[in-house]
Design a protein around this motif. Structure first.
Motif, PDB file in Angstrom:
ATOM      1  N   LEU B   4       0.829  -1.201   0.000  1.00 30.90           N
ATOM      2  CA  LEU B   4       0.000   0.000   0.000  1.00 30.90           C
ATOM      3  C   LEU B   4       0.872   1.263   0.000  1.00 30.90           C
ATOM      4  CD1 LEU B   4      -3.087   0.217   0.079  1.00 30.90           C
ATOM      5  CD2 LEU B   4      -2.904   0.769   2.500  1.00 30.90           C
ATOM      6  N   ALA B   5       1.931   1.225   0.790  1.00 34.58           N
ATOM      7  CA  ALA B   5       2.837   2.368   0.864  1.00 34.58           C
ATOM      8  C   ALA B   5       3.535   2.596  -0.475  1.00 34.58           C
ATOM      9  CB  ALA B   5       3.857   2.151   1.980  1.00 34.58           C
ATOM     10  N   TRP B   6       3.882   1.510  -1.154  1.00 32.84           N
ATOM     11  CA  TRP B   6       4.507   1.646  -2.477  1.00 32.84           C
ATOM     12  C   TRP B   6       3.549   2.274  -3.480  1.00 32.84           C
ATOM     13  CZ3 TRP B   6       9.282   1.840  -3.914  1.00 32.84           C
ATOM     14  CH2 TRP B   6      10.258   1.176  -3.168  1.00 32.84           C
ATOM     15  N   VAL B   7       2.313   1.787  -3.476  1.00 31.60           N
ATOM     16  CA  VAL B   7       1.307   2.359  -4.387  1.00 31.60           C
ATOM     17  C   VAL B   7       1.134   3.842  -4.081  1.00 31.60           C
ATOM     18  CG1 VAL B   7      -1.114   2.289  -5.107  1.00 31.60           C
ATOM     19  CG2 VAL B   7       0.100   0.161  -4.668  1.00 31.60           C
ATOM     20  N   GLY B   8       1.061   4.174  -2.779  1.00 32.65           N
ATOM     21  CA  GLY B   8       0.911   5.573  -2.372  1.00 32.65           C
ATOM     22  C   GLY B   8       2.063   6.425  -2.859  1.00 32.65           C
ATOM     23  N   ALA B   9       3.285   5.940  -2.654  1.00 28.23           N
ATOM     24  CA  ALA B   9       4.463   6.701  -3.078  1.00 28.23           C
ATOM     25  C   ALA B   9       4.475   6.892  -4.593  1.00 28.23           C
ATOM     26  CB  ALA B   9       5.723   5.988  -2.606  1.00 28.23           C
ATOM     27  N   SER B  10       4.034   5.863  -5.339  1.00 31.58           N
ATOM     28  CA  SER B  10       4.001   5.993  -6.808  1.00 31.58           C
ATOM     29  C   SER B  10       2.997   7.047  -7.230  1.00 31.58           C
ATOM     30  CB  SER B  10       3.611   4.661  -7.459  1.00 31.58           C
ATOM     31  OG  SER B  10       4.301   3.609  -6.868  1.00 31.58           O
ATOM     32  N   LEU B  11       1.841   7.098  -6.541  1.00 32.05           N
ATOM     33  CA  LEU B  11       0.835   8.101  -6.897  1.00 32.05           C
ATOM     34  C   LEU B  11       1.368   9.509  -6.628  1.00 32.05           C
ATOM     35  CD1 LEU B  11      -2.478   6.460  -5.658  1.00 32.05           C
ATOM     36  CD2 LEU B  11      -1.776   6.879  -8.003  1.00 32.05           C
ATOM     37  N   VAL B  12       2.097   9.677  -5.525  1.00 32.04           N
ATOM     38  CA  VAL B  12       2.695  10.987  -5.227  1.00 32.04           C
ATOM     39  C   VAL B  12       3.670  11.362  -6.347  1.00 32.04           C
ATOM     40  CG1 VAL B  12       4.184  12.273  -3.644  1.00 32.04           C
ATOM     41  CG2 VAL B  12       2.415  10.779  -2.732  1.00 32.04           C
ATOM     42  N   ALA B  13       4.502  10.399  -6.745  1.00 33.26           N
ATOM     43  CA  ALA B  13       5.480  10.667  -7.802  1.00 33.26           C
ATOM     44  C   ALA B  13       4.783  11.001  -9.121  1.00 33.26           C
ATOM     45  CB  ALA B  13       6.391   9.449  -7.975  1.00 33.26           C
ATOM     46  N   LEU B  14       3.621  10.392  -9.346  1.00 28.94           N
ATOM     47  CA  LEU B  14       2.857  10.650 -10.569  1.00 28.94           C
ATOM     48  C   LEU B  14       2.218  12.039 -10.528  1.00 28.94           C
ATOM     49  CD1 LEU B  14       2.133   8.871 -13.046  1.00 28.94           C
ATOM     50  CD2 LEU B  14      -0.035   8.378 -11.926  1.00 28.94           C
ATOM     51  N   GLY B  15       1.893  12.511  -9.336  1.00 27.57           N
ATOM     52  CA  GLY B  15       1.212  13.797  -9.198  1.00 27.57           C
ATOM     53  C   GLY B  15       2.132  14.990  -9.376  1.00 27.57           C
ATOM     54  N   VAL B  16       3.394  14.838  -8.952  1.00 27.06           N
ATOM     55  CA  VAL B  16       4.324  15.972  -8.964  1.00 27.06           C
ATOM     56  C   VAL B  16       4.508  16.598 -10.360  1.00 27.06           C
ATOM     57  CG1 VAL B  16       6.721  16.639  -8.536  1.00 27.06           C
ATOM     58  CG2 VAL B  16       5.467  15.307  -6.839  1.00 27.06           C
ATOM     59  N   PRO B  17       4.668  15.780 -11.447  1.00 27.49           N
ATOM     60  CA  PRO B  17       4.845  16.402 -12.764  1.00 27.49           C
ATOM     61  C   PRO B  17       3.693  17.319 -13.179  1.00 27.49           C
ATOM     62  CG  PRO B  17       5.346  14.067 -12.875  1.00 27.49           C
ATOM     63  CD  PRO B  17       4.812  14.321 -11.515  1.00 27.49           C
ATOM     64  N   PHE B  18       2.492  17.038 -12.688  1.00 28.49           N
ATOM     65  CA  PHE B  18       1.373  17.905 -13.059  1.00 28.49           C
ATOM     66  C   PHE B  18       1.573  19.324 -12.514  1.00 28.49           C
ATOM     67  CE2 PHE B  18      -0.810  13.842 -13.763  1.00 28.49           C
ATOM     68  CZ  PHE B  18      -1.389  14.111 -14.991  1.00 28.49           C
ATOM     69  N   PHE B  19       2.084  19.426 -11.272  1.00 21.94           N
ATOM     70  CA  PHE B  19       2.399  20.753 -10.722  1.00 21.94           C
ATOM     71  C   PHE B  19       3.447  21.452 -11.578  1.00 21.94           C
ATOM     72  CE2 PHE B  19       0.799  18.950  -6.689  1.00 21.94           C
ATOM     73  CZ  PHE B  19      -0.076  19.953  -6.355  1.00 21.94           C
ATOM     74  N   LEU B  20       4.464  20.670 -11.949  1.00 27.01           N
ATOM     75  CA  LEU B  20       5.561  21.212 -12.748  1.00 27.01           C
ATOM     76  C   LEU B  20       5.037  21.743 -14.087  1.00 27.01           C
ATOM     77  CD1 LEU B  20       8.670  21.345 -12.454  1.00 27.01           C
ATOM     78  CD2 LEU B  20       8.753  19.337 -13.928  1.00 27.01           C
ATOM     79  N   LEU B  21       4.181  20.926 -14.755  1.00 31.11           N
ATOM     80  CA  LEU B  21       3.682  21.319 -16.066  1.00 31.11           C
ATOM     81  C   LEU B  21       2.677  22.465 -15.956  1.00 31.11           C
ATOM     82  CD1 LEU B  21       3.450  17.795 -17.689  1.00 31.11           C
ATOM     83  CD2 LEU B  21       5.018  19.645 -18.294  1.00 31.11           C
TER      84      LEU B  21
END
Lengths: 176, 99
Positions: B4-21
């Motif tokens: 669950l923690a891995w899935v959570g961390a992956s979602l966070v990593a997936l979200g960050v580029p949207f802020f950047l873009l």
């Protein structure tokens, strides 16, 4: 004097306690308190009076979001989430491509929704949907800014309006 | 870490580029209206993924619901804010770029 104040207070509370029943509101605010305090039992000394006060002095005026058909909330949220992702990917793709492909347009869209709360909800929702931004939610016309792909954005807005109508339990005329 | 923690961390990593873009859009797009498109839409999904990911990562229901509440309030503020800025710009006579 005191009697008049008391009767004013009474009629104020009566006006405010219309809408969703007091019981539903107590449950809703209790859940909210539980979330905010992360289930800390010691906080209930403040929590119980706060929940009771919030439930009695209903901050949501009649005609607000309580008019939602709750059963339609779930499917609506699923559509919202999917369209949000499409919207963000679309705008990200336009940002990142060297050619920066945007073709803005300003479009007048005649409202089919009637009620003020449904229109307000939709006008704000549009800002998160693919390629559309509300410039002016007027009386007759909704003025939109479209980032590119005008026709596609407009047909999306038509479908969105139908979904919002369903959420608020409104009948709207079919698109001709 | 649990699954669950891995899935959570992956979602966070997936979200960050949207802020950047979204922020890149603020710099690259030509006028206030197109910039509002970039910010409102990208931040909604970016913060949504980060909050959802952190919620899963925490493994606590109360934490996850609190993060969901934060996301919801932020989305309302961002949608209403974008509409208000656009309306104010039009009222002040700002002409949309390329129209």
């Amino acid at each position: 004097m005191a009697l008049r104040t008391l009767s004013r207070l009474h009629s104020f509370l009566r006006r405010r306690t219309r809408g969703v029943g007091v019981f539903e509101r107590i449950v809703a605010y209790a859940i909210l308190w539980w979330i905010l305090t992360e289930g800390d039992v010691r906080s209930l000394a403040f929590g119980i009076p706060a929940i009771a006060a919030a439930a009695l002095i209903n901050p949501f005026a009649p005609g607000g979001p309580r008019a939602w058909r709750l059963a339609r909330g779930g499917p609506f949220f699923a559509v919202f989430a999917w369209l949000s992702v499409r919207s963000a990917v679309d705008v990200a793709a336009r940002v990142i491509r060297p050619a920066r492909p945007i073709d803005p347009a300003v479009v007048d869209y005649p409202w089919r929704l009637q009620s003020g709360s449904a229109r307000q909800f939709m006008a704000n929702l549009i800002n998160l949907m693919p390629g559309t931004l509300t410039i002016d939610p007027g009386e007759q016309l909704l003025v939109l800014h479209v980032l590119g792909g005008k026709e596609r954005a407009l047909s999306g807005i038509r479908r969105l309006e139908e979904r919002v109508a369903g959420l608020f339990g409104e009948e709207i005329p079919a698109h001709e | 870490m649990t699954a669950l923690a891995w899935v959570g961390a992956s979602l966070v990593a997936l979200g960050v580029p949207f802020f950047l873009l979204g922020t890149l859009g603020l710099l690259r797009f030509p006028d206030v209206f197109t910039r509002l498109h970039a910010l409102a839409k990208a931040d909604n999904v970016g913060l949504g993924l980060v909050c959802f990911g952190l919620g899963l990562h925490s493994g606590s229901l109360a934490h996850a619901l609190k993060l969901a509440l934060i996301w919801l309030l932020m989305v309302i503020a961002s949608a209403v804010g974008a509409g208000l800025v656009a309306r104010a710009a039009i009222a002040r006579g700002v002409k949309p770029w390329g129209v």
